[in-house]
Design an enzyme around this catalytic site. Structure first.
Site, PDB file in Angstrom:
ATOM      1  N   GLY A  35      -7.069  -2.053   3.678  1.00 38.98           N
ATOM      2  CA  GLY A  35      -5.765  -1.508   3.283  1.00 38.98           C
ATOM      3  C   GLY A  35      -4.708  -2.527   2.926  1.00 38.98           C
ATOM      4  O   GLY A  35      -3.775  -2.213   2.187  1.00 38.98           O
ATOM      5  N   GLU A  39      -1.031  -6.624   8.129  1.00 43.12           N
ATOM      6  CA  GLU A  39      -1.669  -5.302   8.204  1.00 43.12           C
ATOM      7  C   GLU A  39      -0.912  -4.322   7.295  1.00 43.12           C
ATOM      8  O   GLU A  39       0.286  -4.493   7.054  1.00 43.12           O
ATOM      9  CB  GLU A  39      -1.641  -4.870   9.678  1.00 43.12           C
ATOM     10  CG  GLU A  39      -2.227  -3.548  10.054  1.00 43.12           C
ATOM     11  CD  GLU A  39      -3.679  -3.308   9.702  1.00 43.12           C
ATOM     12  OE1 GLU A  39      -3.992  -3.338   8.496  1.00 43.12           O
ATOM     13  OE2 GLU A  39      -4.479  -3.032  10.602  1.00 43.12           O
ATOM     14  N   ASP A  40      -1.616  -3.323   6.776  1.00 43.69           N
ATOM     15  CA  ASP A  40      -0.939  -2.327   5.931  1.00 43.69           C
ATOM     16  C   ASP A  40      -0.121  -1.352   6.756  1.00 43.69           C
ATOM     17  O   ASP A  40       1.011  -1.034   6.425  1.00 43.69           O
ATOM     18  CB  ASP A  40      -1.963  -1.565   5.052  1.00 43.69           C
ATOM     19  CG  ASP A  40      -3.103  -0.966   5.852  1.00 43.69           C
ATOM     20  OD1 ASP A  40      -3.259  -1.315   7.043  1.00 43.69           O
ATOM     21  OD2 ASP A  40      -3.858  -0.146   5.291  1.00 43.69           O
ATOM     22  N   ASP A  95      -0.513   2.562  13.180  1.00 42.02           N
ATOM     23  CA  ASP A  95      -0.453   3.981  13.502  1.00 42.02           C
ATOM     24  C   ASP A  95      -0.487   4.111  15.030  1.00 42.02           C
ATOM     25  O   ASP A  95       0.548   3.989  15.673  1.00 42.02           O
ATOM     26  CB  ASP A  95      -1.643   4.650  12.790  1.00 42.02           C
ATOM     27  CG  ASP A  95      -1.627   6.152  12.843  1.00 42.02           C
ATOM     28  OD1 ASP A  95      -0.587   6.744  12.560  1.00 42.02           O
ATOM     29  OD2 ASP A  95      -2.665   6.753  13.163  1.00 42.02           O
ATOM     30  N   LYS A 151       4.380   3.483  12.125  1.00 43.99           N
ATOM     31  CA  LYS A 151       4.712   4.853  12.553  1.00 43.99           C
ATOM     32  C   LYS A 151       5.053   4.821  14.039  1.00 43.99           C
ATOM     33  O   LYS A 151       4.161   4.962  14.878  1.00 43.99           O
ATOM     34  CB  LYS A 151       3.505   5.779  12.348  1.00 43.99           C
ATOM     35  CG  LYS A 151       3.062   5.992  10.915  1.00 43.99           C
ATOM     36  CD  LYS A 151       1.858   6.946  10.903  1.00 43.99           C
ATOM     37  CE  LYS A 151       1.241   7.087   9.545  1.00 43.99           C
ATOM     38  NZ  LYS A 151      -0.035   7.840   9.587  1.00 43.99           N
ATOM     39  N   PHE A 158       0.579  11.378   7.285  1.00 44.52           N
ATOM     40  CA  PHE A 158      -0.459  10.616   6.596  1.00 44.52           C
ATOM     41  C   PHE A 158       0.079  10.124   5.255  1.00 44.52           C
ATOM     42  O   PHE A 158       0.679  10.879   4.491  1.00 44.52           O
ATOM     43  CB  PHE A 158      -1.711  11.466   6.385  1.00 44.52           C
ATOM     44  CG  PHE A 158      -2.880  10.620   5.991  1.00 44.52           C
ATOM     45  CD1 PHE A 158      -3.616   9.952   6.953  1.00 44.52           C
ATOM     46  CD2 PHE A 158      -3.219  10.456   4.654  1.00 44.52           C
ATOM     47  CE1 PHE A 158      -4.685   9.136   6.597  1.00 44.52           C
ATOM     48  CE2 PHE A 158      -4.276   9.647   4.283  1.00 44.52           C
ATOM     49  CZ  PHE A 158      -5.010   8.985   5.255  1.00 44.52           C
ATOM     50  N   VAL A 159      -0.131   8.842   4.958  1.00 45.39           N
ATOM     51  CA  VAL A 159       0.358   8.266   3.701  1.00 45.39           C
ATOM     52  C   VAL A 159      -0.793   7.647   2.914  1.00 45.39           C
ATOM     53  O   VAL A 159      -1.834   7.295   3.475  1.00 45.39           O
ATOM     54  CB  VAL A 159       1.470   7.208   3.936  1.00 45.39           C
ATOM     55  CG1 VAL A 159       2.724   7.849   4.492  1.00 45.39           C
ATOM     56  CG2 VAL A 159       0.988   6.086   4.854  1.00 45.39           C
ATOM     57  N   ASP A 161      -5.733   4.357   1.682  1.00 49.00           N
ATOM     58  CA  ASP A 161      -6.583   5.381   1.082  1.00 49.00           C
ATOM     59  C   ASP A 161      -6.551   6.689   1.847  1.00 49.00           C
ATOM     60  O   ASP A 161      -6.192   6.735   3.029  1.00 49.00           O
ATOM     61  CB  ASP A 161      -8.036   4.894   1.026  1.00 49.00           C
ATOM     62  CG  ASP A 161      -8.700   4.919   2.395  1.00 49.00           C
ATOM     63  OD1 ASP A 161      -8.115   4.385   3.350  1.00 49.00           O
ATOM     64  OD2 ASP A 161      -9.789   5.502   2.513  1.00 49.00           O
ATOM     65  N   ARG A 192      -6.112   4.025  -3.165  1.00 49.83           N
ATOM     66  CA  ARG A 192      -5.656   2.657  -2.888  1.00 49.83           C
ATOM     67  C   ARG A 192      -4.956   2.037  -4.095  1.00 49.83           C
ATOM     68  O   ARG A 192      -4.134   1.144  -3.962  1.00 49.83           O
ATOM     69  CB  ARG A 192      -6.839   1.760  -2.501  1.00 49.83           C
ATOM     70  CG  ARG A 192      -7.511   2.124  -1.189  1.00 49.83           C
ATOM     71  CD  ARG A 192      -8.451   1.006  -0.738  1.00 49.83           C
ATOM     72  NE  ARG A 192      -9.386   1.429   0.278  1.00 49.83           N
ATOM     73  CZ  ARG A 192      -9.136   1.467   1.585  1.00 49.83           C
ATOM     74  NH1 ARG A 192      -7.942   1.121   2.021  1.00 49.83           N
ATOM     75  NH2 ARG A 192     -10.049   1.845   2.443  1.00 49.83           N
TER      76      ARG A 192
HETATM   77  P1  IMP Z   1      -4.383   2.510  14.224  1.00 44.20           P
HETATM   78  O1  IMP Z   1      -5.499   1.797  14.929  1.00 44.20           O
HETATM   79  O2  IMP Z   1      -4.277   3.949  14.672  1.00 44.20           O
HETATM   80  O3  IMP Z   1      -3.055   1.797  14.334  1.00 44.20           O
HETATM   81  O4  IMP Z   1      -4.791   2.654  12.716  1.00 44.20           O
HETATM   82  C1  IMP Z   1      -4.873   1.586  11.889  1.00 44.20           C
HETATM   83  C2  IMP Z   1      -5.672   1.885  10.645  1.00 44.20           C
HETATM   84  O5  IMP Z   1      -5.822   3.285  10.378  1.00 44.20           O
HETATM   85  C3  IMP Z   1      -4.932   1.319   9.447  1.00 44.20           C
HETATM   86  O6  IMP Z   1      -5.288  -0.015   9.238  1.00 44.20           O
HETATM   87  C4  IMP Z   1      -5.371   2.238   8.348  1.00 44.20           C
HETATM   88  O7  IMP Z   1      -6.574   1.782   7.796  1.00 44.20           O
HETATM   89  C5  IMP Z   1      -5.622   3.575   9.015  1.00 44.20           C
HETATM   90  N1  IMP Z   1      -4.451   4.474   8.871  1.00 44.20           N
HETATM   91  C6  IMP Z   1      -3.592   4.841   9.830  1.00 44.20           C
HETATM   92  N2  IMP Z   1      -2.655   5.685   9.365  1.00 44.20           N
HETATM   93  C7  IMP Z   1      -2.939   5.848   8.038  1.00 44.20           C
HETATM   94  C8  IMP Z   1      -2.305   6.601   6.987  1.00 44.20           C
HETATM   95  O8  IMP Z   1      -1.294   7.305   7.140  1.00 44.20           O
HETATM   96  N3  IMP Z   1      -2.886   6.512   5.744  1.00 44.20           N
HETATM   97  C9  IMP Z   1      -3.991   5.741   5.502  1.00 44.20           C
HETATM   98  N4  IMP Z   1      -4.598   5.023   6.465  1.00 44.20           N
HETATM   99  C10 IMP Z   1      -4.074   5.067   7.728  1.00 44.20           C
END
Ligand code: IMP
Length: 179
Positions: free
Chosen positions: A49, A103-104, A107, A135, A157-158, A164, A170
């Site tokens: 991402g 990082e993109d 979450d 977030k 969700f974005v 993606d 993407r």
């Molecule tokens: P986390 O471990 O829950 O913080 O999630 C991290 C990963 O989940 C990110 O690097 C993204 O690849 C994916 N992700 C989380 N939220 C989104 C979203 O809203 N859109 C797309 N990918 C997401």
């Protein structure tokens, strides 16, 4: 300008325009250029991402620095948490280095928590996290290293600008949220 897009069978509406993203990245880079002067930082981007964010950010970084790319794979394991993670491509020579993880999106923060634990094993001099999107309402763990945040966004969700939805989206220039 078109404001809604469809990805798979889901509709998304505009959240952050390309120009807004570019301006914010310039400001983040200015801050990094100041904070990491004379420190030869190592930027570690988390694929997939972050590929556009990393590229645009690096174009604005004007100090000596190095770049690496890692990918976090999740497997369904047999342990109690149900999933085993692996950081593919993690550099093995980062002891004493100043690390910036790029990082993109953060979450729940669980992916970043895992990456931070892997990096800490190698005893770097310092670690900061630089994420384009964050977030806050979805966060499940504390990330004290989260020093650079592009945009705080709602817990929705974005897609777009590297992010993606089930493999697609993407390549969208703007960032969109699910309607
Ligand atoms: P986390 O471990 O829950 O913080 O999630 C991290 C990963 O989940 C990110 O690097 C993204 O690849 C994916 N992700 C989380 N939220 C989104 C979203 O809203 N859109 C797309 N990918 C997401």
């Amino acid at each position: 300008m078109e404001t809604n897009v469809q990805v798979h069978n889901k509709e998304f509406e505009l959240l952050l325009e390309e120009d807004t993203i570019a301006k914010r990245i310039r400001l983040m880079a200015i801050q990094l250029n100041v904070d990491y002067e004379n420190r030869n930082p190592l930027f570690i981007a988390v694929l997939n991402g972050s590929f556009l964010f990393m590229a645009d950010l690096m174009k604005e970084i004007n100090l000596p620095c190095e770049t690496e790319f890692i990918k976090v794979a999740s497997y369904h394991g047999t342990n109690s948490t149900g999933s085993v993670k692996d950081a593919l491509g993690m550099p093995s020579n980062i002891k004493g280095r100043d690390i910036v993880i790029v990082e993109d999106i953060i979450d729940t923060g669980l992916t970043m928590q895992y990456i931070l634990s892997e990096i800490a094993k190698q005893e770097p001099a310092s670690v900061s996290v630089c994420t384009l999107l964050f977030k806050p309402d979805a966060l499940k763990v504390e990330i004290p290293e989260l020093n650079y945040v592009g945009f705080e966004i709602p817990n929705e969700f974005v897609v777009g600008y590297g992010l993606d939805y089930d493999g697609l989206g993407r390549n969208l220039n703007h960032i969109y949220r699910a309607v």
